[in-house]
Design a protein around this motif. Structure first.
Motif, PDB file in Angstrom:
ATOM      1  N   ALA A   1       2.413   7.365  19.710  1.00  0.00           N
ATOM      2  CA  ALA A   1       1.626   6.202  19.283  1.00  0.00           C
ATOM      3  C   ALA A   1       1.478   6.162  17.768  1.00  0.00           C
ATOM      4  CB  ALA A   1       0.253   6.224  19.951  1.00  0.00           C
ATOM      5  N   HIS A   2       1.336   7.323  17.147  1.00  0.00           N
ATOM      6  CA  HIS A   2       1.203   7.362  15.682  1.00  0.00           C
ATOM      7  C   HIS A   2       2.451   6.780  15.016  1.00  0.00           C
ATOM      8  CE1 HIS A   2       0.062   8.734  11.692  1.00  0.00           C
ATOM      9  NE2 HIS A   2       1.267   9.274  11.564  1.00  0.00           N
ATOM     10  N   VAL A   3       3.626   7.190  15.475  1.00  0.00           N
ATOM     11  CA  VAL A   3       4.868   6.678  14.898  1.00  0.00           C
ATOM     12  C   VAL A   3       4.970   5.168  15.110  1.00  0.00           C
ATOM     13  CG1 VAL A   3       7.382   6.753  14.992  1.00  0.00           C
ATOM     14  CG2 VAL A   3       6.071   8.863  15.195  1.00  0.00           C
ATOM     15  N   GLN A   4       4.646   4.723  16.308  1.00  0.00           N
ATOM     16  CA  GLN A   4       4.757   3.297  16.595  1.00  0.00           C
ATOM     17  C   GLN A   4       3.804   2.477  15.735  1.00  0.00           C
ATOM     18  OE1 GLN A   4       7.661   3.398  17.851  1.00  0.00           O
ATOM     19  NE2 GLN A   4       7.288   1.961  19.497  1.00  0.00           N
ATOM     20  N   PHE A   5       2.568   2.968  15.573  1.00  0.00           N
ATOM     21  CA  PHE A   5       1.604   2.239  14.746  1.00  0.00           C
ATOM     22  C   PHE A   5       2.072   2.180  13.303  1.00  0.00           C
ATOM     23  CE2 PHE A   5      -2.044   1.953  11.930  1.00  0.00           C
ATOM     24  CZ  PHE A   5      -2.724   0.869  12.457  1.00  0.00           C
ATOM     25  N   GLU A   6       2.547   3.305  12.773  1.00  0.00           N
ATOM     26  CA  GLU A   6       3.014   3.320  11.391  1.00  0.00           C
ATOM     27  C   GLU A   6       4.237   2.422  11.221  1.00  0.00           C
ATOM     28  OE1 GLU A   6       1.385   4.511   8.985  1.00  0.00           O
ATOM     29  OE2 GLU A   6      -0.089   5.624  10.134  1.00  0.00           O
ATOM     30  N   THR A   7       5.038   2.308  12.245  1.00  0.00           N
ATOM     31  CA  THR A   7       6.223   1.450  12.180  1.00  0.00           C
ATOM     32  C   THR A   7       5.836  -0.026  12.202  1.00  0.00           C
ATOM     33  OG1 THR A   7       7.584   3.146  13.256  1.00  0.00           O
ATOM     34  CG2 THR A   7       8.410   0.882  13.315  1.00  0.00           C
TER      35      THR A   7
ATOM     36  N   PHE B   1      11.346   1.212   3.730  1.00  0.00           N
ATOM     37  CA  PHE B   1      11.182   0.726   5.109  1.00  0.00           C
ATOM     38  C   PHE B   1      10.502  -0.631   5.093  1.00  0.00           C
ATOM     39  CE2 PHE B   1       8.507   0.357   8.963  1.00  0.00           C
ATOM     40  CZ  PHE B   1       9.530   0.215   9.888  1.00  0.00           C
ATOM     41  N   VAL B   2      10.974  -1.534   5.934  1.00  0.00           N
ATOM     42  CA  VAL B   2      10.392  -2.866   6.069  1.00  0.00           C
ATOM     43  C   VAL B   2       9.891  -3.029   7.506  1.00  0.00           C
ATOM     44  CG1 VAL B   2      10.753  -5.350   5.901  1.00  0.00           C
ATOM     45  CG2 VAL B   2      11.965  -3.805   4.343  1.00  0.00           C
ATOM     46  N   PRO B   3       8.586  -3.112   7.718  1.00  0.00           N
ATOM     47  CA  PRO B   3       8.020  -3.279   9.063  1.00  0.00           C
ATOM     48  C   PRO B   3       8.406  -4.624   9.674  1.00  0.00           C
ATOM     49  CG  PRO B   3       6.365  -2.497   7.503  1.00  0.00           C
ATOM     50  CD  PRO B   3       7.549  -2.952   6.693  1.00  0.00           C
ATOM     51  N   PRO B   4       8.075  -4.835  10.940  1.00  0.00           N
ATOM     52  CA  PRO B   4       8.389  -6.107  11.599  1.00  0.00           C
ATOM     53  C   PRO B   4       7.727  -7.274  10.875  1.00  0.00           C
ATOM     54  CG  PRO B   4       7.675  -4.466  13.196  1.00  0.00           C
ATOM     55  CD  PRO B   4       7.409  -3.894  11.849  1.00  0.00           C
ATOM     56  N   PRO B   5       8.311  -8.481  10.947  1.00  0.00           N
ATOM     57  CA  PRO B   5       7.696  -9.647  10.308  1.00  0.00           C
ATOM     58  C   PRO B   5       6.328  -9.946  10.911  1.00  0.00           C
ATOM     59  CG  PRO B   5       9.535 -10.292  11.716  1.00  0.00           C
ATOM     60  CD  PRO B   5       9.581  -8.810  11.608  1.00  0.00           C
TER      61      PRO B   5
ATOM     62  N   ARG C   1      -2.092  -8.562   9.123  1.00  0.00           N
ATOM     63  CA  ARG C   1      -1.380  -9.234   8.039  1.00  0.00           C
ATOM     64  C   ARG C   1      -0.718 -10.527   8.522  1.00  0.00           C
ATOM     65  NH1 ARG C   1       4.172  -7.734   8.605  1.00  0.00           N
ATOM     66  NH2 ARG C   1       4.447  -5.864   9.899  1.00  0.00           N
ATOM     67  N   ARG C   2      -0.649 -11.473   7.607  1.00  0.00           N
ATOM     68  CA  ARG C   2       0.025 -12.743   7.869  1.00  0.00           C
ATOM     69  C   ARG C   2       1.237 -12.910   6.962  1.00  0.00           C
ATOM     70  NH1 ARG C   2      -5.567 -14.587   8.052  1.00  0.00           N
ATOM     71  NH2 ARG C   2      -6.141 -14.992  10.221  1.00  0.00           N
ATOM     72  N   SER C   3       1.617 -11.840   6.284  1.00  0.00           N
ATOM     73  CA  SER C   3       2.776 -11.871   5.398  1.00  0.00           C
ATOM     74  C   SER C   3       3.555 -10.576   5.560  1.00  0.00           C
ATOM     75  CB  SER C   3       2.334 -12.052   3.939  1.00  0.00           C
ATOM     76  OG  SER C   3       1.469 -10.998   3.533  1.00  0.00           O
ATOM     77  N   GLN C   4       4.768 -10.580   5.025  1.00  0.00           N
ATOM     78  CA  GLN C   4       5.614  -9.398   5.138  1.00  0.00           C
ATOM     79  C   GLN C   4       5.139  -8.305   4.178  1.00  0.00           C
ATOM     80  OE1 GLN C   4       8.512  -8.940   7.294  1.00  0.00           O
ATOM     81  NE2 GLN C   4       7.804  -6.905   6.668  1.00  0.00           N
ATOM     82  N   ASN C   5       5.113  -7.086   4.647  1.00  0.00           N
ATOM     83  CA  ASN C   5       4.801  -5.954   3.783  1.00  0.00           C
ATOM     84  C   ASN C   5       6.000  -5.013   3.748  1.00  0.00           C
ATOM     85  OD1 ASN C   5       4.581  -5.015   6.375  1.00  0.00           O
ATOM     86  ND2 ASN C   5       2.581  -4.081   6.140  1.00  0.00           N
ATOM     87  N   ARG C   6       5.885  -3.945   3.000  1.00  0.00           N
ATOM     88  CA  ARG C   6       6.993  -3.005   2.872  1.00  0.00           C
ATOM     89  C   ARG C   6       6.434  -1.640   2.473  1.00  0.00           C
ATOM     90  NH1 ARG C   6       6.672  -5.882  -1.848  1.00  0.00           N
ATOM     91  NH2 ARG C   6       6.531  -4.596  -3.741  1.00  0.00           N
ATOM     92  N   ILE C   7       7.281  -0.633   2.605  1.00  0.00           N
ATOM     93  CA  ILE C   7       6.928   0.706   2.162  1.00  0.00           C
ATOM     94  C   ILE C   7       7.916   1.095   1.073  1.00  0.00           C
ATOM     95  CG2 ILE C   7       6.695   3.131   2.817  1.00  0.00           C
ATOM     96  CD1 ILE C   7       6.037   2.198   5.639  1.00  0.00           C
ATOM     97  N   GLY C   8       7.409   1.264  -0.160  1.00  0.00           N
ATOM     98  CA  GLY C   8       8.259   1.609  -1.294  1.00  0.00           C
ATOM     99  C   GLY C   8       9.017   0.408  -1.824  1.00  0.00           C
TER     100      GLY C   8
END
Length: 438
Positions: free
Chosen positions: A258-264, A223-227, A207-214
């Protein structure tokens, strides 16, 4: 020579290294580019190239360095790590080694030799603990092919080369031939989202833009992932962890973390959940804990969906790893037991149906061929079965009629042409527990 394609290395810029694979009991040779080759390609491709490094950690035992490369395509970062434990042979120079690795990685992320994991990045090769065992790495010979050109790419875009692919029955070859890294994740993501949900969400591209969960915006999201500009840096750290930097992590524990880190990180616009769950199975196959990718935790996670999301968020907010690890261990145990039970029931079903087919007399031979293929793929057209079995269309259609009469197969379309047949009882066994999610 066009340096922009990122994989044209000179003869003297490639090196063949050997490491002793203790699991297979043999030496494995893999070809890698030197960091100097990446630097040359980058210089040829950019009028102005800037590379800076920053020491993130250095305590005498572990060194972590971050490198940033500014190219005409943008700015790219890469992390390099070295430790006394993993790099004992050059212990006095672990800081310099970490810096070299960080430069190599940021240049790879920049597109220079993307299909190779350079030898200077290889920190995950098996290490021997006894002096009387074969040494784990030794420089052999440089590539013998003359002139300028591509390296032969035995590494298949990874640092483990053909070693895993030649495993004697251990690990799924389709996965173990490629080391888990960001390139493989992009490749799998492109396949996952090629059709259906998410196909318009840049499959195979970070991704090249900000995404979010919910929520409807980052301000009210759960939750807002890293920029976006931090995604490659985060993935670089995750990749190092997957490659056991700075220390080796037990495989099952590594899969859970690793699963948690990837999802984060949530590096894609869509499909992160699907790929994050696949990452668990891919890692277990890569490490040859699984011979086949038969442990897939999606159903368990979906059955306990709300609790699963709560655990992920608790790790992010309070660092409660213990509750997540307990949940993950239970998921693996339950799923493994269910997989064994399912396999045993499928074996029993196949045996019972073969006995029924035996009652067909002379027609049993062709019906057995169809039945064997349907065990591999329980949904098929008559045309595909002709191609797969080598039988004539008339023989296949007669066998299908016999299998329908025995209630082994079922025609699903009710059409006269392009009919699809299903191994109904087999499909029902495989679908048990998933009905509410279909």
């Amino acid at each position: 020579m066009n340096g922009s394609n990122g994989n044209v290395f000179r003869n003297d810029e490639m090196v063949i290294l050997s490491h002793y694979d203790k699991k297979d009991g043999c030496w494995v040779e893999t070809e890698y580019p030197k960091v100097g080759g990446r630097l040359r390609l980058a210089h040829e491709d950019n009028e102005q190239l800037s590379i800076t490094t920053e020491v993130i950690q250095y305590d005498g035992n572990v060194a972590v360095v971050k490198a940033s490369a500014k190219t005409r395509k943008g700015e790219f970062t890469g992390l390099g790590m070295a430790s006394i434990e993993r790099d004992a042979k050059i212990a006095p120079a672990i800081l310099e080694l970490a810096e070299t690795r960080s430069i190599a990685r940021c240049l790879r992320f920049s597109g220079y030799g993307v299909e190779y994991c350079g030898a200077e990045e290889v920190s995950h090769l098996p290490r021997n603990g006894k002096d009387d065992e074969p040494s784990e790495e030794k420089p052999r010979q440089q590539s013998k092919s003359g002139g300028n050109g591509r390296g032969n790419g035995n590494g298949n875009g990874n640092g483990n080369g053909s070693g895993n692919g030649s495993a004697n029955g251990g690990g799924d070859g389709r996965i173990t031939k490629k080391q888990l890294n960001y390139l493989l994740l992009k490749e799998v993501h492109a396949v996952l989202l090629a059709k259906g949900r998410g196909r318009d969400r840049t499959p195979g591209e970070f991704r090249r833009s900000q995404n979010r969960i919910g929520g409807t915006r980052p301000g009210n999201a759960s939750f807002v992932p890293p920029p976006a500009e931090k995604v490659m840096d985060c993935l670089g750290r995750l990749e190092l962890f997957l490659h056991d930097q700075p220390v080796r992590t037990p495989v099952l524990l590594k899969s859970a973390l690793a699963h948690v880190q990837f999802e984060t990180i949530h590096p894609f616009l869509d499909g992160n959940g699907r790929l994050g769950r696949l990452l668990i199975t891919m890692l277990l196959c890569q490490e040859r804990v699984l011979r086949e990718p038969m442990l897939y935790l999606s159903l368990y996670f979906k059955t306990h969906r709300q609790y699963y999301y709560e655990l992920l968020n608790n790790v992010r907010l309070t660092g409660d790893w213990e509750a997540w690890l307990n949940f993950f261990a239970e998921a693996v145990t339950m799923t493994a037991n269910q997989a064994v039970d399912t396999a045993q029931r499928v074996i029993h079903l196949a045996g019972k149906d073969r006995e029924l087919i035996g009652s067909l007399g002379r027609a049993a031979e062709s019906a057995i061929k169809i039945h064997t293929v349907m065990l591999e793929r329980p949904l098929a057209t008559s045309g595909w079965l002709v191609e797969k079995t080598g039988l004539t269309a008339a023989t296949v259609n007669k066998a299908l009629t016999n299998l329908e009469r025995l209630s082994i197969l079922k025609e699903l379309t009710r059409r006269k042409r392009n009919r699809v047949f299903g191994y109904d009882h087999y499909i029902n066994i495989m679908n048990e527990g998933a009905e509410s999610f279909v």
